[in-house]
Write a protein that holds these residues in place. Sequence first.
Motif, PDB file in Angstrom:
ATOM      1  N   THR A 104      28.247  13.266  17.552  1.00 35.15           N
ATOM      2  CA  THR A 104      29.521  13.996  17.626  1.00 35.15           C
ATOM      3  C   THR A 104      30.292  13.938  16.306  1.00 35.15           C
ATOM      4  OG1 THR A 104      30.663  12.030  18.479  1.00 35.15           O
ATOM      5  CG2 THR A 104      29.746  13.556  20.102  1.00 35.15           C
ATOM      6  N   PHE A 160      30.395  16.905  13.867  1.00 35.15           N
ATOM      7  CA  PHE A 160      31.249  18.064  14.081  1.00 35.15           C
ATOM      8  C   PHE A 160      32.422  18.079  13.091  1.00 35.15           C
ATOM      9  CE2 PHE A 160      29.051  17.923  18.152  1.00 35.15           C
ATOM     10  CZ  PHE A 160      28.762  19.262  18.363  1.00 35.15           C
ATOM     11  N   ARG A 161      32.630  16.925  12.394  1.00 33.79           N
ATOM     12  CA  ARG A 161      33.667  16.877  11.354  1.00 33.79           C
ATOM     13  C   ARG A 161      33.359  17.819  10.194  1.00 33.79           C
ATOM     14  NH1 ARG A 161      34.051  11.067   9.207  1.00 33.79           N
ATOM     15  NH2 ARG A 161      31.802  11.381   9.131  1.00 33.79           N
ATOM     16  N   ARG A 184      36.756  24.003  12.229  1.00 31.40           N
ATOM     17  CA  ARG A 184      37.278  24.375  13.551  1.00 31.40           C
ATOM     18  C   ARG A 184      37.081  23.282  14.593  1.00 31.40           C
ATOM     19  NH1 ARG A 184      35.887  30.843  14.337  1.00 31.40           N
ATOM     20  NH2 ARG A 184      36.998  31.541  12.477  1.00 31.40           N
ATOM     21  N   THR A 185      36.142  22.395  14.378  1.00 31.06           N
ATOM     22  CA  THR A 185      35.887  21.328  15.351  1.00 31.06           C
ATOM     23  C   THR A 185      36.339  19.962  14.836  1.00 31.06           C
ATOM     24  OG1 THR A 185      33.645  21.076  14.464  1.00 31.06           O
ATOM     25  CG2 THR A 185      33.928  22.538  16.366  1.00 31.06           C
ATOM     26  N   ARG A 186      36.778  19.927  13.602  1.00 29.74           N
ATOM     27  CA  ARG A 186      37.131  18.644  12.997  1.00 29.74           C
ATOM     28  C   ARG A 186      38.272  17.976  13.748  1.00 29.74           C
ATOM     29  NH1 ARG A 186      38.087  20.040   7.428  1.00 29.74           N
ATOM     30  NH2 ARG A 186      35.840  20.387   7.392  1.00 29.74           N
ATOM     31  N   LEU A 190      39.082  18.373  16.825  1.00 29.61           N
ATOM     32  CA  LEU A 190      38.691  17.988  18.182  1.00 29.61           C
ATOM     33  C   LEU A 190      38.108  16.584  18.199  1.00 29.61           C
ATOM     34  CD1 LEU A 190      37.094  21.342  19.399  1.00 29.61           C
ATOM     35  CD2 LEU A 190      39.351  20.418  19.969  1.00 29.61           C
ATOM     36  N   ASP A 239      42.768  16.091   9.778  1.00 31.13           N
ATOM     37  CA  ASP A 239      41.673  16.818   9.126  1.00 31.13           C
ATOM     38  C   ASP A 239      41.481  16.336   7.693  1.00 31.13           C
ATOM     39  OD1 ASP A 239      41.326  18.191  11.416  1.00 31.13           O
ATOM     40  OD2 ASP A 239      41.743  20.183  10.601  1.00 31.13           O
TER      41      ASP A 239
END
Length: 1179
Positions: free
Chosen positions: A980, A983-984, A988-990, A992, A1097
Amino acid sequence: MYRETSNSYFTLKRMNPTSAAPDKFSHAKSIILHDLLGKSIAGDIRDELTEIIKNCSETLPVPVRIPFIGNSLAISPIDGNFVFGSKTSRIAICSKTEIIKDKRLSNSDNEGITSIILQKNGKYIFTACKGGMIQKFLYANLELIGTLYGHDKQVNDIKLIPDEKYLISGSQDCTVRSWELFTKEKSVQGRVLFTSPGIIMTLDISPSGEYIAAGDRSFQITIFSIINNSQSAIIKSTSEIGCVKFSPSMRWLAVGDFESNITLYRFGSWDPERTFTGHSDKIRDLLFTFEEEVLISGSKDSTIRVWSLNSYRNEIVLSGHDKSVRSLVLSKDQQFIHSLGKDTNILTWKIPEFDDNAKCRAHTQTIWKLLISKKNQIFSNSDDGRVIIWDANTGLKIQELDHFDGLFAMALTYDESQLISCTDGGLMIFWNLTTYQRDKEIVTEGVVKTLLAVPDTNILVTGDSDFRVVVWNLMDNSKLQTFRAHKSEVWSLAYYDPYKMLFSGDDSGTIIVHDINSNIFLHEMIGHTDRIQALEISRDGENLISGCRDHSIRIWSVNKNNCLHIINFHTDVVRHIHCTQNGLYFMACSEDHLISLWDMKNYSMISTFKLKEGIIGMAVSPDESYIVASENCDFTIMPNPLTVNYFSVYGPSGEKYKFMKYISKIMLAEYVEHDPEMDKWIIMPYFLNTLHLYSYFNMSEHLRLAVAKNGPFYPSRNGPTPLSIAIEKNFFECISAIFKVIDKMAINNMFCFYYLERSLIDLNYKGFTGLDKFYRIALKRCTNAHLPKFCNESVKLPITVYSDFINPKAENFMSMDNYTKEGKAIMFLQTLVKFNLTIGSRDSLKFLDSLRLCSDIDSFETPLIQHILNEKWIRVSWVQDIEGGFYCVYLVLLAIYTIRYPGNKDAFYPPFIINSIQAAYGVYLIAVAGKYYWTIFWNYLDIIRILMTITYAVLLWNDFEYGMNEFLGILTFVSWARGTTFFRIFSRTRYLINLIREVFQDIFFFLVILFYSTIAFSLISYVLYSVPVNDDTYYFHSLTLAYEANIGDYDTSDYGKYYWLYFFAYTIINPLIMLNLIINLMGNTFDKVQEGKVIADSLELIEMLIEGETLLIWRRNYGTKHYIQICIEEKDLGVKRSPALKKIGAMKKQLINIQQYIDKCNDEENQKLTEIFDTLKRG
């Protein structure tokens, strides 16, 4: 070393620090300083401050506080005590430490004392009184033993004849009287010697006892012969006379008047020989030293001035009194001056030595040009038609070269074998410097205004009144090139050899650049509005510096041909520019009497040095050890402040004692009101100023005022700046003081951040609140109106350029064909500081790490930091892409194995191989990252995964069967959990990932409460079911039912009435309340993550950037600092935040500031309590 000679007007010797103050005073200051100075800081200036205060204590006067305002001072020859009286009828005796006797004579003003003297044997004191009498006291007990009557009005001055048989007095009744002292009469009438047309203000007796000089208010000095009992001479003045003094050898009579002038008259002829000007109010007292080398004056302007009688050096100003200086006395050994001031202080001064300044006088008209050869010969030319050659080592004239006309330009050939001089008659003369004869003459078509001998060549360049620049070959006197681009007279020239570029400035203010090898006009630099008087190329060839009659100095980029900075400091014509050999500084001289010293890095002023008159010309010796500056018909030789190796202070006035007193108060923790003039001084050879002291001693308000008023901001000799000192000593108020006015600094000078950029990393580590303000100011919109405003729609923006030059240039961003008159609106941004952002470089990693640990989270939301991180990510993301790709392959292979081939030994080889590659990568990362590797949580998870994969493989390949499926399940969970983190990589998913992390952090205490309530209700359920004792299995069943009820899974078919009550309470508390609680908690967590999305972020991005750049170990020493320049679409570059979030952020910052203030107050109170307890223990 300069020596006195019979034909020179000056003596110059090296000044060495000498002990000037009593040991007790110096020792006391050393003790106080030892207590004040803290731990070593960057560059460790503690030792330098110790040396400074030692020198100050040896130089500054020792004060004695007296109980009333004294009017006249004398010293007892017996015990050295001070004797003084006042107009309020008081007389006192004091030592240097205490008042010995203090006597009030009467309540009447008639006995008010105007003048006081002692006999040589110290037995008697004589006082002149306001009531017209003269009183005689015993020194031992101040008993009045006699009174001399005769004057009708106030007696202003009294003196004793050298044999002390008679006393001479001068009064407001316009008479001078003689009094016989050896008489048995208690009251004696004096004999009138002469009457003056005005009130007698002062008098003196010649050392031989033959003459009296009396000055009055009718602008007259009367010279009276005591032997002949007649008037010898009358000297007329232009003002009322304040004091007169005969020199010890009767060579001169010094007269000080009410208009602040001091005139030396030759004894006998009474002709004025020399006049000293400098005081700003009337002269109260004068003293000669016994050798007649020095004249000392005290004035109502509160200063004492020491004048050289053997040379024309500038006077030394002793500033210590706050009010008028009333009286002066020399110590018996002629080493000290004692001064009585209206401020109720007696100050004891060490008679100072003159510095290495000297003035040469020979010309009769203005000196226009000065040169210094490598042989230490000074060349001066003048309107009087002469070039005089001087020996700089002795101050003697070597030769005079006579011309028939006035002189303008002058230059030495590159080998210094010839001097070239140009007259206003159009003649260029070549002088042989061996024979001092004319080698040749050239008649020029116009009057040559400026000359330039090109170094290491036989080329000479002239600029003339016919608007021409001519390049000459000195071998055959032929013209190589003639440039006619100017439209007015050419007055200045400069040359830069690597580019063969010739610069010329004219009368209209235009600078034109030529190619010296061809008749090509390259371009022109326009900006000045009057004659260009001086041009100088910086030592690195990057900049051209120009000085103009419009009073300004401009710095131009040689490569970009634009004006970088304008200095509007001088108030008159700027005549000469000199760049130092080390390339760090430049000097400018002006007709406003000032030589200014400037920093070449940030173009801020370091200090100024003031001369008596307007400066026309200036030259610096080849070794830069001394400076020569011309003032009308004279020139002054002075040490170069930048190269002195002994303690000295330099500033815009001669009041160095005032400055030393100011800095001493700072270092001794005494209150001192901020004085912006003191900020312009420099302490050599340490290269310190008051801003360093403000910062070191935590004087934040003084520092703020100094920076706000453009106080010189530069590093000391050992490197620390005021900011770095404050950072090292954790003086956050001083840091804040600088940043409060940083925006104003940027408006006046966009280069002002040069020395601030050195401290950026330290500021990030400290997490200074308000750092975001700096980052916002450091990126500004370029205001150059000549840059394009539009580009083609097809151009992809933003475009970033890293430049050595602060101002953007359009062609560096894209082809000039892409710029249009309409289309996509663009703007250019530029940073005011340089960054080394080279991927993998040591500086880049330090900057990223400092950002990672920066507690001023608002900095991450600034456009500059966001742009830096995004630009870096574009160039480093490939590292994470490769790592993520490998991990994705690993997960796919592990999934295939888990689904299709569980337990198959051969099928586990592919994920194992990928795992081994990842393990090798991890080992390399540990090796290059060091301690940083262990600060990242995900790395621990990765190590666990790698070890579990290896362990599973070993067990599998050794046919171990027990618990293998469970092991594989755990391995799969850990592997996908680690996955997971990748995803960083995607913006757009960082956030999350950060949301998940925040959820786990915030939900912990909720789970504790939920677990607590679940246990409680499970116990209630267990009791209500009335199960047999010691039936543990049923309690586990009750716990399971309670947990299932939390998520809405329950069966009520066999509930009794009590159990329904339990069920009702349970469902209210756990499922409903807890559900709403967790919903609210998740909402708050989401809002928090959204509020800090940019910050989170950024931190994730920094973490990945550090990992990526750390791998590139071979690039550690790469890169240099550059300005960042950006071409973007016309829009707001800022990070958008909602108004509510902005308010919350502001409130947070305010709360942080309040907390810091409270912590500081607590620390101060604790420190005070500790000191009180320590004192009580010692007591």
